[in-house]
Design an enzyme around this catalytic site. Structure first.
Site, PDB file in Angstrom:
ATOM      1  N   SER A 131       0.843  -1.241  -0.086  1.00 60.35           N
ATOM      2  CA  SER A 131      -0.162  -0.061   0.006  1.00 60.35           C
ATOM      3  C   SER A 131       0.841   1.281  -0.174  1.00 60.35           C
ATOM      4  O   SER A 131       1.604   1.423  -0.661  1.00 60.35           O
ATOM      5  CB  SER A 131      -1.155  -0.071   1.224  1.00 60.35           C
ATOM      6  OG  SER A 131      -1.957   0.674   1.072  1.00 60.35           O
TER       7      SER A 131
ATOM      8  N   ASP B 240      -8.136  -6.500  -4.967  1.00 57.94           N
ATOM      9  CA  ASP B 240      -7.909  -4.998  -4.486  1.00 57.94           C
ATOM     10  C   ASP B 240      -8.675  -4.132  -5.096  1.00 57.94           C
ATOM     11  O   ASP B 240      -8.818  -4.118  -6.400  1.00 57.94           O
ATOM     12  CB  ASP B 240      -6.638  -4.914  -4.357  1.00 57.94           C
ATOM     13  CG  ASP B 240      -6.140  -3.648  -3.747  1.00 57.94           C
ATOM     14  OD1 ASP B 240      -7.156  -3.095  -2.896  1.00 57.94           O
ATOM     15  OD2 ASP B 240      -5.213  -3.304  -3.560  1.00 57.94           O
TER      16      ASP B 240
ATOM     17  N   HIS C 125      -6.031  -6.767  -1.155  1.00 59.70           N
ATOM     18  CA  HIS C 125      -4.939  -5.543  -0.670  1.00 59.70           C
ATOM     19  C   HIS C 125      -3.914  -6.271   0.096  1.00 59.70           C
ATOM     20  O   HIS C 125      -2.875  -6.076  -0.080  1.00 59.70           O
ATOM     21  CB  HIS C 125      -5.573  -4.432  -0.079  1.00 59.70           C
ATOM     22  CG  HIS C 125      -4.704  -3.225  -0.090  1.00 59.70           C
ATOM     23  ND1 HIS C 125      -4.220  -2.618  -1.075  1.00 59.70           N
ATOM     24  CD2 HIS C 125      -4.226  -2.635   0.873  1.00 59.70           C
ATOM     25  CE1 HIS C 125      -3.458  -1.583  -0.650  1.00 59.70           C
ATOM     26  NE2 HIS C 125      -3.418  -1.538   0.743  1.00 59.70           N
TER      27      HIS C 125
END
Length: 440
Positions: free
Chosen positions: A158, A359, A419
C-alpha cells in the site's frame, strides 16, 4: 534517548502461548531497538533472524514496510501477515522467517511503537520518510555487521510501496557512496500507492466490470474521480486528498459499502452511517488506518507484546499517534512517485510490482496503467512477453498467480487476493517472495 532490547529466543511468547495451551512458537532469535532518526523523532524496529542467528549469513534480509501512512509493520505486518506467529500467538505456516531474516520497521515516525516528542517532528513528505529510514538503516547495518554482506530486499504494501520506492532510491545512492554498508538487492511494491490518480480513475471501470456498480453508479464515481484528477493536474494536492476521500464516499454509497481491501468480503459494521461533520482526515483514518489497528491486535500489542519488548516509553501507546501521522502526510498523499520507479529501473535496481486481483483501493487496472507509461528502456521488451502461470502451492493444478519478468523488472498478478496478499493468499505470497529473493 537510546533504548535497546534484544532477546536470544522467543522466550516470552513461549510462556504466553504455553499458558494458553497452544503449540509453541517456531524457534528463532530476535532483536529490537529504537533509533532517534531526527531530534525528537524515534523509530522502532523489530528483527527476526531466519531459523536462528547461525543461518543469517546464508539467507537474505527482508525489510517490511506497512501502509497507511500510519499502519504498523511490527503489529499488522508481523502478526497478521508474514511474522512467525499470528495475533493469537499461534505459529503461522506461511511465515517468511522460515526463508529470510525479517526486519519490521514502524515508519513514518509516530507509527506503531515509533513516536515523536513534539508536533514538528512528524514527517510531511516521502523525502523526509526516506531520509529518516536511511538514518535507521545506517545504524542497523553498523550495529549488526553480519547483515552487510547478505542480499537486502525491501518488501512493502500500500502506501508502504510509495515510501519503499523513495527509500530505495536514496539507499541506492547511499550504498554506492559507502554511506550505508549493505548489499541492496531489490524492492517489491505490493498493491502500492505509486500513482494514486491511476487508482482513483479506474475504480469506476473496475467496479462496473465486476457488477458492483450500475450505470448510474458508474457515472457518479467517474464524476467524483474527475474532480480528483483536476486537483492533481493543478497540483492542489491537499485538495486532491480531500476529494479522494469524497470519491470513496461516492463508491460506498453506490456499492452498498464495498470493502476497498477485498471486493468479495464485506464487514456489515462498515455500512453504518457516519456523521456528516466527520472530517476527511478522521474519515480516512477510520477507513484505512483503523483496520490495521483492530481491537484484538491492539490488545496484544499494548499488552503482552509491550511487556515482552520492555523498552516502550510509558507515554507511548501502540498506534496512539497514527492519526497524526496520516494528517501530517495528507498534502503529500496524492503525489505520484512513478518517476522514482523509473529512476530505480534505470539505475539497475531490481523492481517487482505485485498486486491482488480483488483489491479495489489500489486496483490492478491502475497499476498496469502507470507501468505502461514508464520511460525505462526495457519496457518495450517487457511488453512483448506473455505472462507465465504459477500453480497455487496450496492447491495443486490450480492457478494461483501469473507473472512476467524482464531484465530487472517483474510483475506478479496474485489471484483470489485483495490488498493484503499475505493474509489472503499466504502460500502464494511466500512462494512469490522466494522467487523474488532467488530462493526457488
Amino acid at each position: 534517548m537510546d533504548l535497546r532490547g534484544a532477546a536470544p529466543a522467543l522466550w516470552f511468547l513461549f510462556s504466553v502461548v504455553l499458558s494458553k495451551g497452544l503449540p509453541a512458537a517456531p524457534q528463532g532469535e530476535e532483536a529490537w531497538n529504537y533509533v532517534e532518526v531526527r531530534d525528537g523523532a524515534h523509530m522502532f524496529w523489530w528483527l527476526y533472524y531466519v531459523d536462528g542467528q547461525s543461518a543469517a549469513n546464508d539467507r537474505p534480509l527482508i525489510m517490511w514496510l506497512q501502509g497507511g501512512p500510519g499502519g504498523s509493520g511490527t503489529g499488522f505486518g508481523n502478526f497478521e501477515e508474514i511474522g512467525p506467529l499470528n495475533r493469537n500467538l499461534e505459529p503461522r505456516k506461511t511465515n517468511w522467517v522460515q526463508a529470510a531474516s525479517v526486519l519490521f520497521v514502524d515508519n513514518p515516525v509516530g507509527t506503531g511503537f515509533s513516536y515523536t516528542d513534539r508536533p514538528d517532528a512528524y514527517a510531511t513528505n516521502v523525502a523526509t520518510v526516506a531520509s529518516d529510514m536511511l538514518v535507521l538503516l545506517k545504524h542497523f547495518f553498523t550495529e549488526r555487521p553480519e547483515f552487510q554482506s547478505v542480499p537486502f530486499y525491501i518488501f512493502s504494501e500500500s502506501y508502504g510501496g510509495k515510501m519503499a520506492a523513495a527509500i530505495s532510491l536514496e539507499l541506492t545512492k547511499a550504498a554506492a557512496k559507502g554511506a550505508v554498508k549493505c548489499r541492496f538487492a531489490g524492492v517489491a511494491l505490493g498493491d502500492s500507492w505509486i500513482s494514486p490518480l491511476d487508482s482513483v480513475m479506474t475504480w469506476g471501470p473496475y467496479l462496473y466490470t465486476t457488477s458492483l456498480l450500475d450505470d448510474y453508479g458508474l457515472s457518479d464515481v467517474k464524476k467524483a474521480a474527475e474532480a480528483v484528477k483536476q486537483a492533481v493536474e493543478q497540483e492542489q494536492f491537499k485538495k486532491a486528498t480531500e476529494l479522494w476521500s469524497v470519491t470513496e464516499t461516492v463508491v460506498e454509497q453506490n456499492t452498498n459499502g464495498v470493502n476497498f481491501y477485498n471486493i468479495l468480503t464485506q464487514d456489515p459494521s462498515e455500512r453504518r452511517l457516519h456523521s456528516a461533520a466527520e472530517s476527511y482526515i478522521a474519515r480516512q483514518v477510520r477507513r484505512h488506518i483503523a483496520p490495521l489497528h483492530g481491537q484484538s491486535l491492539s490488545e496484544l500489542m499494548n499488552g503482552d507484546i509491550r511487556k515482552k519488548l520492555g523498552i516502550i516509553p510509558e507515554n507511548v501507546t501502540w498506534g496512539g499517534q497514527a492519526e497524526e501521522v496520516f494528517s501530517y502526510m495528507a498534502e503529500d498523499f496524492m503525489k505520484p512517485v512513478v518517476n522514482v520507479v523509473d529512476q530505480l529501473l534505470t539505475a539497475g535496481v531490481n523492481v517487482t510490482v505485485y498486486n491482488g486481483q480483488l483489491d479495489l483501493i489500489v486496483d490492478t487496472l491502475g497499476q498496469e496503467l502507470w507501468v505502461k507509461r514508464l520511460k525505462w528502456d526495457g519496457l518495450p521488451g517487457f511488453n512483448t512477453l506473455r505472462w507465465t502461470p504459477l500453480d497455487d502451492p496450496a492447491a495443486a493444478g490450480v492457478t494461483g498467480a501469473f507473472y512476467k519478468n524482464y531484465k530487472n523488472f517483474a510483475f506478479y498478478w496474485i489471484l483470489k487476493a485483495g490488498h493484503m496478499i499475505p493474509s489472503d493468499q499466504g502460500p502464494m505470497a511466500l512462494q512469490m517472495m522466494k522467487m523474488i529473493t532467488q530462493q526457488v
